[in-house]
Design a protein around this motif. Sequence first.
Motif, PDB file in Angstrom:
ATOM      1  N   ILE A 217      49.560  61.350 -34.215  1.00  0.00           N
ATOM      2  CA  ILE A 217      49.848  60.293 -33.238  1.00  0.00           C
ATOM      3  C   ILE A 217      48.828  59.261 -33.228  1.00  0.00           C
ATOM      4  O   ILE A 217      47.575  59.620 -32.815  1.00  0.00           O
ATOM      5  N   VAL A 218      49.257  57.789 -33.262  1.00  0.00           N
ATOM      6  CA  VAL A 218      48.083  56.764 -33.483  1.00  0.00           C
ATOM      7  C   VAL A 218      48.390  55.837 -32.396  1.00  0.00           C
ATOM      8  O   VAL A 218      49.700  55.422 -31.906  1.00  0.00           O
ATOM      9  N   THR A 219      47.402  55.143 -31.957  1.00  0.00           N
ATOM     10  CA  THR A 219      47.335  54.169 -31.033  1.00  0.00           C
ATOM     11  C   THR A 219      46.920  52.824 -31.857  1.00  0.00           C
ATOM     12  O   THR A 219      45.505  52.759 -31.935  1.00  0.00           O
ATOM     13  N   GLU A 220      47.960  52.108 -32.246  1.00  0.00           N
ATOM     14  CA  GLU A 220      47.412  50.909 -32.998  1.00  0.00           C
ATOM     15  C   GLU A 220      47.366  49.481 -32.428  1.00  0.00           C
ATOM     16  O   GLU A 220      48.385  49.436 -31.867  1.00  0.00           O
ATOM     17  N   ARG A 221      46.456  48.714 -32.840  1.00  0.00           N
ATOM     18  CA  ARG A 221      46.437  47.421 -32.247  1.00  0.00           C
ATOM     19  C   ARG A 221      47.247  46.498 -33.270  1.00  0.00           C
ATOM     20  O   ARG A 221      46.895  46.244 -34.305  1.00  0.00           O
ATOM     21  N   LEU A 222      48.309  45.969 -32.657  1.00  0.00           N
ATOM     22  CA  LEU A 222      49.341  45.250 -33.473  1.00  0.00           C
ATOM     23  C   LEU A 222      48.801  43.638 -33.296  1.00  0.00           C
ATOM     24  O   LEU A 222      48.799  43.037 -34.333  1.00  0.00           O
ATOM     25  N   LEU A 223      48.441  43.213 -32.247  1.00  0.00           N
ATOM     26  CA  LEU A 223      47.878  41.792 -31.999  1.00  0.00           C
ATOM     27  C   LEU A 223      46.541  41.770 -31.156  1.00  0.00           C
ATOM     28  O   LEU A 223      46.514  42.549 -30.228  1.00  0.00           O
ATOM     29  N   PRO A 224      45.870  40.895 -31.428  1.00  0.00           N
ATOM     30  CA  PRO A 224      45.651  39.946 -32.388  1.00  0.00           C
ATOM     31  C   PRO A 224      45.423  40.406 -33.845  1.00  0.00           C
ATOM     32  O   PRO A 224      44.986  41.668 -34.115  1.00  0.00           O
ATOM     33  N   LEU A 225      45.908  39.660 -34.766  1.00  0.00           N
ATOM     34  CA  LEU A 225      45.336  40.214 -36.197  1.00  0.00           C
ATOM     35  C   LEU A 225      44.114  40.051 -36.633  1.00  0.00           C
ATOM     36  O   LEU A 225      43.689  38.932 -36.260  1.00  0.00           O
ATOM     37  N   ILE A 226      43.373  40.999 -37.197  1.00  0.00           N
ATOM     38  CA  ILE A 226      42.156  41.033 -37.669  1.00  0.00           C
ATOM     39  C   ILE A 226      41.958  40.832 -39.113  1.00  0.00           C
ATOM     40  O   ILE A 226      41.310  39.744 -39.503  1.00  0.00           O
ATOM     41  N   GLU A 227      42.572  41.691 -39.926  1.00  0.00           N
ATOM     42  CA  GLU A 227      42.620  41.546 -41.232  1.00  0.00           C
ATOM     43  C   GLU A 227      43.978  42.025 -41.725  1.00  0.00           C
ATOM     44  O   GLU A 227      44.475  43.114 -41.418  1.00  0.00           O
TER      45      GLU A 227
END
Length: 361
Positions: A217-227
């Motif tokens: 189970i992950v918590t991923e940052r969708l925005l802002p785009l970094i790379e």
Amino acid sequence: MASVLDLRRRIRSVKSTRQITKAMKMVSAARLRRAQARAMAARPYAQMITSVLQSLLRRIEIYDPETGNLRHPLFATRPEKKVLLIVVSGDRGFAGAFNSNILKAAQQFIGGNGDKEIDVEPIGRKATDTYRRRYAAAYFNEKKVENPADGKQITEKVRERKAQIEVVGDHVGMLEKLDALSALEMARDVIRRYVHEEIDACYLVYNEFKSVIQQRIVTERLLPLIEIGKENIAASIEPTREEREAAAEAAKSAGVELREEDTRQADEEARKFGTAEVDYIYDEPPEELFNGLLPFYVAAMLFHAMAESVAAEHAARMTAMDSATNNASDMIDSYTLQMNRVRQAAITKEIIEIVSGAAAV
């Protein structure tokens, strides 16, 4: 002590339950194979659009040389005061701790960002029902404004925040008929809110599925785009060893492949497009292509998360139903042993009564 008749009724009841759980396990295994195939079929598109964007990045300037500002607002970072949290759960139960673990990860994120305004956008019936009971829904008020195009009065909805944490959006049933168009519409709405600075960041909580025994189970940052092409994982929860072993046993008995399909060769071919030292000729300016493809890239990330979450839900339900089937078999064995003991005790008692009566005569 229960009689033989009562124990026989219990055994029949547990056998009926075992038939149901075994059937649900096989249905989940079949749906898991289809969900795995759908998730795998979507990967080449995501890999290629990532490679195209990486190739375009080598031919355009992200920063304006005159002003020094970012050319595209999705790469702009700012202090996270208003956050959108998208929680991808399941639509049904009987999946063990699948839904509760996702909601727990979401609550850990909310608890760790208590000083921020958080909009929770649930996907799946379980998350929607939970957050509707826990938090207030976002309130929108209609307001008359002047249309700058023609000067006429138009009606638009204006957000009026009344609580620090509010629920926005309604996506019940979206996972049952998951398609790329729904993900694209949702991605465009998230992008619109980010560009208009209604939110400062967007995070995604879902179950990342690679195989039956390899998921988290992950918590991923969708925005802002970094790379482009790189996951920005803020937190993750790995399964325990016992959970992996239970999933492996359920997969073996259902005939489901344990290992992830080997796609290294296809991945390597997709990466060559973005890293090749070739001067491609584009019909449109690279800047326009890059800006036009970014929403599809965000949509691909959303679709990837939802497709893998659906596969993980079926895997969790298959494992839970396998455990329920095994527990039912153990209960049947226990009740059968208890019934035999009761019956043997009754037979022994009758023999003793007969022998005692004969001795008395």
